[in-house]
Design an enzyme around this catalytic site. Structure first.
Site, mmCIF file in Angstrom:
data_model
loop_
_atom_site.group_PDB
_atom_site.id
_atom_site.type_symbol
_atom_site.label_atom_id
_atom_site.label_comp_id
_atom_site.label_asym_id
_atom_site.label_seq_id
_atom_site.Cartn_x
_atom_site.Cartn_y
_atom_site.Cartn_z
ATOM 1 N N LYS A 307 19.213 23.011 -1.770
ATOM 2 C CA LYS A 307 19.236 21.735 -2.473
ATOM 3 C C LYS A 307 20.158 21.846 -3.695
ATOM 4 O O LYS A 307 20.062 22.795 -4.475
ATOM 5 C CB LYS A 307 17.822 21.349 -2.907
ATOM 6 C CG LYS A 307 17.668 19.913 -3.361
ATOM 7 C CD LYS A 307 16.204 19.528 -3.461
ATOM 8 C CE LYS A 307 16.037 18.046 -3.749
ATOM 9 N NZ LYS A 307 14.625 17.628 -3.737
ATOM 10 N N GLU A 391 -0.623 11.845 0.274
ATOM 11 C CA GLU A 391 -1.398 10.947 -0.580
ATOM 12 C C GLU A 391 -2.828 10.766 -0.097
ATOM 13 O O GLU A 391 -3.769 10.692 -0.909
ATOM 14 C CB GLU A 391 -0.696 9.591 -0.662
ATOM 15 C CG GLU A 391 0.628 9.609 -1.399
ATOM 16 C CD GLU A 391 1.806 10.011 -0.532
ATOM 17 O OE1 GLU A 391 2.933 10.076 -1.056
ATOM 18 O OE2 GLU A 391 1.588 10.259 0.675
ATOM 19 N N ARG A 419 -0.388 4.175 0.859
ATOM 20 C CA ARG A 419 -0.560 5.051 2.015
ATOM 21 C C ARG A 419 -1.970 5.626 2.086
ATOM 22 O O ARG A 419 -2.345 6.229 3.093
ATOM 23 C CB ARG A 419 0.460 6.191 1.949
ATOM 24 C CG ARG A 419 1.875 5.715 1.684
ATOM 25 C CD ARG A 419 2.873 6.838 1.627
ATOM 26 N NE ARG A 419 3.227 7.259 2.969
ATOM 27 C CZ ARG A 419 4.070 8.241 3.234
ATOM 28 N NH1 ARG A 419 4.619 8.925 2.254
ATOM 29 N NH2 ARG A 419 4.358 8.556 4.472
#
Length: 647
Positions: A307, A391, A419
């Site tokens: 990344k 979540e 969610r």
């Protein structure tokens, strides 16, 4: 410059590998320059350059559907599919979306900006293709290791394996979501033990054997011979079934020793890798073999990427590898990310509450930095829990913590709490558990668009029995509400929802307490009931109206559920009432105010202002609020029309 000659994926196939390496460098420079001017997701795209090029050289988009999870890693995909010239408008009103967009290009199939969904899309699209309703040849789903921490991804893998869907899954493993990935499936060195930098001889041997096994298992000739051997063993007289099981046991043992991600294969999904995600030639070979092997069912191609690769400020950012960045000077990079505005107020307030109450713990779903919890983590490392992009698990785990006597504070974006709706209602609220939900990015959030506006939380959560929903209008109010929530939670869950961006700074005299509303201004001609950040705009409207001789009372509602009866009773004494919120209008807090004021005096006209029921595009929050008539001038115009309908 090679980049200026790339207008469609076919242009990539004419380049040599040396030319592709130069192109990758140009793309990285282009992405850094574009994001530095408009803001956006940086680190994830810098890490996916070679991966994107390899995918578009092997697969024929859009005949082959390339799907991205999450869509913020698709900038390079956008560049090579003809949208390079529009990148100056990235995330600007009317410009390019920061995510794939079906309106922008036939190469974008899903507008995916919430994680862990792509494998379910792929499963359904493969079912439609196999039934003859879709003509996509290959369906390629690119998913990050961070997104693999979400439960929906596992549900999809189970179904892909069970139905043997012909889907190619590219696991882009950079060891991170926003923060380091919470998973044992990630093999990336960015999140690995430092001892891996100095592997032992057995580790080196295991690594060599693993790569050799991957090469063998990618070979279609091996696959065909393996199938013939399995059929031969199964058909042996008397001992066929036992011989076949013995072979499967041997293969499973080798996989478990050399390839821990055999998890996939236990679910019926072939696994190969890991491969160097910055070696285009190596990835192309893997993808071409995966094309052939996918005829037999789903296959995971595991690639390791870095990344932020190629841009030192991103590579050196230990917190997030410049996952996202504001406008910045590309020469020096953006300043270190620190909480600001309401997020900063939450970061400060939750630490103060935790210092007084040892029961306070903090829970987040892969977002410790954006929610402001890194300072909490540094102060209380044993009281901080990052569960990954999960979540639903975050909410029910918090419920379990609350059952033991802890006081969990769940910090999450408003849009992401959608969610976990079932868990909020039945795992927390129905048990009347002391969980405090702190919802950042509530209301109109801006450049991330329709999927990130937090406009549903008030309408939904205010309907949950026993739920208290609070909306601060300043940094000081947020501190007070965190203090109050620790006590209010004794009788059940509490929600505190607040917007992205700067927070008003006020004196102690302008701060309320508990579930009481607070009168911010007194007038006789009109009453404005403002929710949360909308108080600032309501006060501006009142100033503008005063210049026209209209004096307005302005209330800071503070508590959206329950509403303060004293505020409603006072509103009903005025000639007219306006309610204003930055959540959806239909079913929202203003509609409840409308009903309750009508019960007191049905003759009082009440105008309800809020967000319309439609998906709002990306843009600057102030601009969007102005377009919706939810800023100061918009409210003032509404008031004039309400009070003087014939003017």
């Amino acid at each position: 410059m090679y980049l200026e000659h790339v207008n469609e994926p076919a242009d990539l196939r004419e380049l040599s590998y040396d030319e592709l390496d130069l192109l990758a460098g140009e793309i990285r420079d282009f992405v850094v320059e574009a994001v530095s001017k408009s803001s956006g997701h940086l680190g994830s795209n810098l890490g996916a350059v070679e991966l994107s090029l390899a995918l578009h050289r092997v697969f024929d988009s859009p005949t082959d559907a390339i799907l991205w999870d999450t869509g913020h890693q698709a900038y390079v995909h956008k560049i090579v599919t003809g949208r390079r010239a529009r990148f100056e408008s990235l995330r600007q009103a009317g410009g390019l979306s920061g995510y794939p967009s079906r309106e922008e290009s036939r190469h974008d199939h899903i507008e995916n900006s919430h994680a862990s969904t792509v494998l379910s899309y792929a499963d359904g699209m493969a079912a439609g293709r196999d039934a003859g309703f879709d003509d996509h040849r290959h369906i390629v789903a690119v998913i990050g290791d961070g997104a693999m921490t979400g439960g929906l991804a596992y549900e999809a893998i189970n179904n892909l394996g069970h139905h043997q869907r012909r889907v190619i899954i590219v696991l882009n493993d950079n060891g991170r979501s926003y923060a380091p990935t919470v998973s044992n499936l990630s093999a990336n060195s960015q999140g690995a033990d430092v001892r891996e930098q100095h592997p032992s001889f057995p580790s080196k041997l295991t690594d060599k054997l693993s790569h050799a096994l991957t090469d063998i298992r990618l070979n279609p000739v091996y696959v065909r011979r393996q199938r013939r051997l399995e059929e031969f063993l199964a058909n042996l007289p008397a001992i066929g079934p036992q011989a076949e099981k013995a072979m499967e046991g041997f293969k499973a043992g080798v996989r478990e020793f050399l390839q821990p991600p055999a998890f996939f294969e236990s679910l019926g999904v072939r696994y190969v890798g890991p491969f160097n995600g910055h070696d285009i030639e190596e990835m192309e070979a893997a993808f071409r073999n995966a094309e052939e092997l996918s005829d037999e069912g789903p296959i995971v191609v595991h690639v390791l990427t870095q990344k932020g690769r190629g841009y030192s400020p991103a590579e050196d950012d230990d917190e997030k590898h410049l996952h996202d960045a504001p406008v910045f000077d590309p020469v020096v990079g953006p300043p270190k990310a620190v909480p600001t505005g309401y997020t900063q107020a939450f970061a400060e307030g939750v630490i103060k509450v935790a210092e007084r109450d040892p029961r306070i713990v903090a829970v987040t779903a892969a977002m410790p930095g954006p929610t402001g919890l890194i300072p909490f983590q540094e102060h209380f490392p044993d009281r901080f829990f990052d569960v990954g992009i999960a979540e639903q698990h975050a909410v029910t785990s918090a419920a379990g913590m609350a059952m033991t006597g802890l006081r969990p504070v769940v910090a999450i974006y408003s849009t992401f709490l959608n969610r976990a709706w079932d868990q909020v209602v039945y795992d927390v609220a129905m048990h009347r558990l002391p969980v405090v939900f702190c919802l950042d990015r509530a209301g109109i959030t801006g450049p991330d668009g329709a999927s990130h506006h937090g406009v549903y939380d008030m309408a939904l959560l205010s309907k949950v029995p026993g739920m208290r929903v609070l909306a601060p209008s300043s940094a000081q109010e947020l501190h007070q509400m965190l203090d109050d929530a620790a006590t209010l939670a004794d009788s059940g869950p509490v929600v505190i929802r607040y917007p992205r961006g700067s927070a008003r700074q006020v004196d102690d005299t302008e701060v309320g307490s508990g579930l009481d509303a607070r009168m911010a201004r007194r007038g006789d001609d009109l009453c404005i009931l403002a929710v949360g950040r909308m108080l600032e705009f309501a006060l501006r409207a009142a100033d503008e109206l005063a210049a026209d001789g209209i004096e307005a009372t302005v209330w800071d509602a503070r508590s959206c559920a329950p509403l303060d009866p004293a505020m409603l009773a006072d509103a009903a004494t005025h000639p007219a009432v306006i309610t204003v919120e930055d959540g959806i209008r239909l079913g929202g807090i203003g509609m409840t105010m409308f009903d309750e004021i009508g019960d007191i005096d049905p003759a009082v006209p009440v105008k309800v202002l809020g967000v319309p029921t439609r998906f709002l595009p990306h843009g600057e929050p102030k601009q969007i609020l102005s377009q919706l008539g939810l800023d100061g001038p918009g409210m003032a115009d509404t008031a004039r029309t309400l009070l003087r309908p014939n003017d």
